[in-house]
Design an enzyme around this catalytic site. Structure first.
Site, PDB file in Angstrom:
ATOM      1  CE  LYS A 278      23.473 -26.887   7.198  1.00  0.00           C
ATOM      2  NZ  LYS A 278      24.127 -28.005   6.087  1.00  0.00           N
TER       3      LYS A 278
ATOM      4  CG  ASP B  54      26.347 -26.738   4.633  1.00  0.00           C
ATOM      5  OD1 ASP B  54      26.002 -26.631   4.653  1.00  0.00           O
ATOM      6  OD2 ASP B  54      26.860 -27.537   5.739  1.00  0.00           O
TER       7      ASP B  54
ATOM      8  CG  ASP C 217      28.791 -34.772   5.958  1.00  0.00           C
ATOM      9  OD1 ASP C 217      28.478 -33.021   6.039  1.00  0.00           O
ATOM     10  OD2 ASP C 217      29.129 -34.454   4.659  1.00  0.00           O
TER      11      ASP C 217
ATOM     12  CE  LYS D 114      29.865 -31.670   3.494  1.00  0.00           C
ATOM     13  NZ  LYS D 114      28.766 -32.226   2.978  1.00  0.00           N
TER      14      LYS D 114
ATOM     15  NE  ARG E 285      19.434 -34.356   8.079  1.00  0.00           N
ATOM     16  CZ  ARG E 285      19.616 -35.038   6.684  1.00  0.00           C
ATOM     17  NH1 ARG E 285      18.818 -36.276   7.446  1.00  0.00           N
ATOM     18  NH2 ARG E 285      20.258 -35.307   5.893  1.00  0.00           N
TER      19      ARG E 285
ATOM     20  CD  GLU F  46      26.394 -30.566   8.416  1.00  0.00           C
ATOM     21  OE1 GLU F  46      26.068 -31.719   8.481  1.00  0.00           O
ATOM     22  OE2 GLU F  46      25.415 -29.179   7.991  1.00  0.00           O
TER      23      GLU F  46
ATOM     24  CG  ASP G  98      29.121 -29.744   6.248  1.00  0.00           C
ATOM     25  OD1 ASP G  98      29.703 -30.873   7.352  1.00  0.00           O
ATOM     26  OD2 ASP G  98      28.491 -30.408   5.910  1.00  0.00           O
TER      27      ASP G  98
END
Lengths: 495, 496
Positions: free
Chosen positions: B255, B278, B337, B267, B341, B339, B260
């Site tokens: 990933k 991230d 959020d 967030k 996956r 995202e 993010d």
């Protein structure tokens, strides 16, 4: 009576003349026994019903045929799956699954005549576990809303064998019901003193029940438990329940310890209002231990067991414990209170210390609805298992698999233990959000003597259910009663 | 490229007298009076700085029972002590008499001798590993010159095992350093495009690099990566790194959300700056491929890096949107959020479709839930293949990238049922086992290929410096993947 559940009767196979007939059928076999008789009596209505509905006997399949003839009100076809793969657990699930389909009938006969009597008894267990209902506080419920089936007859070709197999299962079911009832009771009714009184009822089963009040606990130095209790008008209790079923004298008992916070407001670190009513079940660990003692005594288990519960109410009263307070536990270790809502571990600390000092147990298992973090970690299917002993952990995991009260092992370790270091005391009562249920377990482990096999079950996610499962109606699950009954039966009873 | 790693040299002679010297010893009686006077016992974690005959500036570190990890810790603790007081001597800080000399911390150590002559190759390299990883330096951008990390001279006995062990260690260290550097880079410097550009450098080591931009992703049908990256001015990339070898490859999927914000499900501001990390899963996958290439591994391995920036914007992806993923499955968005996956779903599907993987291992800073579950000391391990999971856990334990097995239960699968699409992306509401839900979600996209998923949120960065490195990026996963490849994917007979 505060609860209702169907009565079980084992009868010789004979067709009913009215009511509901349940036909548990394996996959891909011809109708035999009572099923064949019913088919003949109804002029082949059952065969036609099977064909028309596409019922194949697949595990979990259920189809109802209404008024098939011969006076029978309805026939419930219940799929058992492949006949050579049928386990006792499957029979029990089938028993639970049949209940919703017949609860509204006045008479129910389950045709278990093709099953071994032991499986017929397991099916009966499923029926009562699912059919239990807590309706003490329903005063205006209309009759048509209540289940009508007060009795469920199980037709078996071996009535005496089925009855013999049923006896211990019924005792376990009674333990489950006691546990569910305690957990279901509202917190204004079930105060610590009231719960202790209800534990006294176990003396009828031969359990020795000792109740300790605040003065006794003060003498013992239970500063951690008493600190939690001091904000409530309801006095705390500790109940010690002893069942001496072992034939040999002088062996080490097994100890089970339960967290019993009859209501948890969070104290001064008060919880948000939304959902706070759920906190009546913050005594589910203790509820499990009481139910377990009833189950073991009821089936006269050949084992020495001590069940201990710490009962308190966590309220933000004028004398309430504050964040920043330092308390001294019975073990002598001091604890800095950071969050008064991490109270369960404080109760357990003192009770666990007492259990070890007083009884030198062979092993000790505690149960507690301890952390929200365990729900975020695992959800509601598995309870968290923490243990300092791999052999004990393996036994518990195995018992969880067969009873359907599943566990998932979680880690312990020095790195996590560091999170509860305090600047002023031996430890603090929370270790922050990261690994929240692990640091709670580390806290408890500090009160376990080296060399004592110990397991801690965090049941916050499994004590209460928002939906029905095959053998557990929604609400209090009594999680742990069957699991711990099983581990005792498998490993600790005299042969 | 050194990626902030200290330079290392292998030497078969004795350390020069007078040079700052590091000596690691297992528990036992102190070797000389100076050590005894300093209370040195050799306990794991102990490090003391003293003067001994011939060595005016000697750092002694304890390796306790002498396990591999103990030697590594000794190297790390000694290095930590040296970095804390770079110009100190046994007599205390050097007096600063001259104004031009400046304060002590302005005169860094240039060279450190590691006296490893008493140790066999494995232990010697473990000490060096510890020192090198602790000495790693993040990319620092300050006015004025940034001091380089000190050079490490590894003085070892002449032994034919030394040079291969050294080469292997260097390869691993550079992989970790690459991963750490990528994680440490801020999001305005490391956009998906620039991340991809840096991956092109790996071609120099024999890695085949392929980069897919927006139009290629559209042609491939990678709807999930495109949705996540849609609102950002920095468009997404899919990068494929191939280290060719015999047989079907093990594929590392990472990933790589370069920043993010959470997107429309934005967030809270507090702590959002940490979200530059991230992309640590992609960084670890890239670092592992670099390591395998540098040590010329006989394994066949690939990395698929899903790089995107998750921003709110005028054309942002929304909660409620239905996304057509590369696998053909439709996904109902619940929370923008979640995202990670989504981009992994497409990356896994791409790997399954194009690479015929022998096994898939994905790494992702995926959920806050795993931090609540396991804290900062272990990553969550999920998967569909018990033998592979056992190998991953064992590999992690050996090298110190600790993991813990977590469940994918029936309830987790059921939580992903959608009313209008094939899958829901996550469940809504409080107290959700989101790490388990995410793993259940990803399992669909592995399509039955042996697959392991490492949720590394919480272990990709450390809050405070410790013996394993400075505060910040840890490089978690590189060593685990390197050890896993060595244990399972380098002998073709073991592939079943």
């Amino acid at each position: 009576m505060s609860d209702t559940k169907p009565e079980i009767a084992f009868v010789k196979p004979a067709l009913p003349r009215a009511g509901a007939l349940v036909l548990p059928l394996p996959e891909g076999t011809a109708l035999v026994g009572l099923a064949a008789e019913a088919d003949a009596a109804t002029g082949g209505a059952i065969t036609r019903g099977i064909e028309a509905s596409g019922f194949s006997g697949r595990k979990g399949q259920a189809t109802t045929l209404f008024a098939p003839g011969a006076g029978i009100g309805r026939v419930l076809l219940l799929g058992l799956g492949k006949p050579d793969e049928l386990t006792p657990e499957d029979a029990e699930s089938a028993g639970g699954a049949l209940w919703p389909g017949v609860a509204s009938a006045t008479e129910v006969l389950v045709a278990a005549d093709t099953l071994p009597p032991a499986l017929a008894a397991r099916m009966a267990l499923g029926v009562v576990l699912r059919g239990w209902r807590f309706d003490k506080y329903r005063t205006t419920e209309k009759p048509e809303e209540k289940p009508k089936a007060e009795k469920v007859a199980i037709a078996t070709s071996g009535v005496p064998a089925a009855k013999a197999a049923w006896k211990p299962l019924k005792a376990v079911a009674e333990g489950v019901f006691l546990s569910r009832e305690l957990v279901s009771e509202p917190p204004n009714v079930l105060t610590p003193a009231e719960m202790a009184d209800r534990c006294k009822a176990l003396t009828r089963l031969g359990v020795d029940v000792e109740i300790l009040g605040p003065k006794d606990m003060k003498k013992l130095g239970f500063g951690a438990l008493l600190g939690v209790a001091q904000g409530s008008a309801c006095e705390p209790r500790m109940v010690v329940m002893r069942w001496n079923g072992a034939r040999k004298k002088g062996g080490q008992p097994v100890c089970f310890v339960g967290k019993g916070v009859t209501f948890d407001t969070g104290g001064i670190s008060i919880k948000p209002a939304a959902g706070m009513e759920d906190m009546k079940w913050d005594m589910a660990g203790a509820g499990c231990v009481v139910g377990l003692m009833a189950a073991l005594a009821g089936r006269e288990a050949k084992v020495d067991v001590v069940g201990l519960v710490g009962l308190v109410e966590n309220m933000p009263g004028s004398k309430a414990q504050r964040p920043g307070d330092v308390v001294t536990s019975a073990s002598g270790q001091t604890i800095e209170i950071i969050n008064t809502d991490a109270e369960g571990r404080l109760v357990l600390a003192d009770v666990l210390w007492y259990a070890q000092k007083q009884f030198a147990p062979k092993y000790i298992v505690d149960l507690a609805t301890l952390t929200g973090a365990i729900i975020v970690a695992l959800g509601h299917e598995h309870a968290g298992l923490f243990s300092n002993d791999d052999a004990l952990a393996q036994k518990l995991l195995a018992a969880g698999t067969v009873t359907g009260e599943s566990l998932w092992r979680m880690p312990l370790g020095e790195a996590y233990d560091k999170q509860i270091k305090s600047d002023i005391a031996d430890m603090k009562n929370v270790g922050g959000r990261p690994g929240g249920s692990i640091t709670a377990a580390q806290f408890i482990q500090r009160f376990i003597d080296d060399g004592t096999p110990w397991a801690h079950l965090d049941i916050a996610g499994t004590a209460w259910s928002t939906k029905d499962t095959a053998t557990v109606p929604k609400g209090a699950t009594a999680y742990g009663v069957r699991l711990l009954d099983r581990i005792v039966a498998d490993h600790d009873e005299d042969a | 490229m050194r990626y902030g790693l200290p330079r290392l040299r292998l030497r078969f002679d004795a350390p020069k007298p007078g040079r700052t010297t590091l000596l690691a010893l297992a528990a036992g009686p102190a070797p000389h009076e100076a050590a005894a006077a300093a209370g040195f016992t050799g306990a794991s974690g102990q490090a003391v700085r003293l003067s001994a005959p011939g060595f005016p500036d000697l750092v002694m570190a304890g390796a306790g029972a002498g396990e591999a990890r103990d030697w590594e810790r000794a190297g790390g603790e000694a290095m930590a002590l040296l970095l804390a007081e770079p110009a100190a001597t046994a007599a205390g800080p050097r007096p600063t008499t001259s104004l031009r000399a400046g304060p002590a911390e302005m005169r860094p150590l240039r060279r450190i001798a590691l006296d490893l002559r008493g140790l066999p190759a494995e232990a010697a390299m473990a000490v060096a590993t510890g020192a090198a990883l602790r000495g790693w330096q993040p990319p620092i951008r300050r006015r004025g010159a940034t001091p380089r990390p000190p050079r490490l001279m590894l003085h070892v006995i002449e032994d034919e095992a030394m040079a291969p062990a050294f080469a292997r260690m260097e390869a691993m260290l550079r992989g970790v350093a690459l991963a750490r550097t990528l994680v440490a880079e801020p999001a305005n410097i490391l956009t998906p495009k620039r991340f991809a550009a840096r991956m092109r450098h790996l071609a120099r080591c024999g890695v085949q690099v392929e980069v897919f931009g927006r139009s290629a992703l559209e042609a491939a049908g990678a709807g999930a990566i495109l949705a996540v990256g849609r609102a950002s001015a920095n468009p997404p990339r899919l990068v494929v790194l191939r280290w060719p070898g015999e047989g079907d490859p093990v594929v590392f999927v990472g990933k790589g959300i370069t920043f993010d914000t959470g997107g429309i499900s934005i967030k809270p501001a507090l702590g959002m700056e940490d979200m530059r990390a991230d992309m640590a899963g992609a960084a670890a996958a890239a670092g592992a491929i670099l390591t395998l290439a540098l040590r010329n591994s006989p394994a066949s391995a690939c990395a698929v890096l899903a790089l995107a920036e998750n921003m709110p914007g005028a054309d942002a992806w929304r909660p409620g949107d239905i996304i057509h993923t590369l696998s053909g499955r439709t996904v109902e968005t619940i929370d923008t959020d979640a995202e990670g996956r989504m981009v992994l779903a497409d990356a896994l599907a791409w790997a399954v479709r194009e690479l015929e993987p022998a096994a898939l291992v994905d790494l992702a800073t995926l959920t806050g839930s795993i931090v609540t579950a396991l804290g900062h000391h272990r990553a969550g391990l999920f998967g569909n293949d018990p033998p592979l999971l056992a190998m991953v856990a064992a590999a992690g334990e050996t090298v110190g990238d600790a993991v813990w097995p977590m469940p994918i239960a029936k309830e987790h699968e059921e939580a992903l049922k959608s009313d209008i699409a094939d899958l829901r992306q996550c469940a809504s509401g409080k107290l959700q086992p989101d790490a388990c839900h995410a793993a259940a979600f990803l399992r669909h996209f592995a399509e039955g290929v042996p697959w392991a998923h490492l949720d590394i949120a919480g272990v990709e960065s450390r809050e405070e410096a410790n013996w394993q490195g400075p505060a910040g990026a840890t490089g978690f996963g590189v060593r685990l993947l390197d050890a896993l490849a060595a244990a399972r994917f380098e002998d073709p007979d073991r592939l079943t």
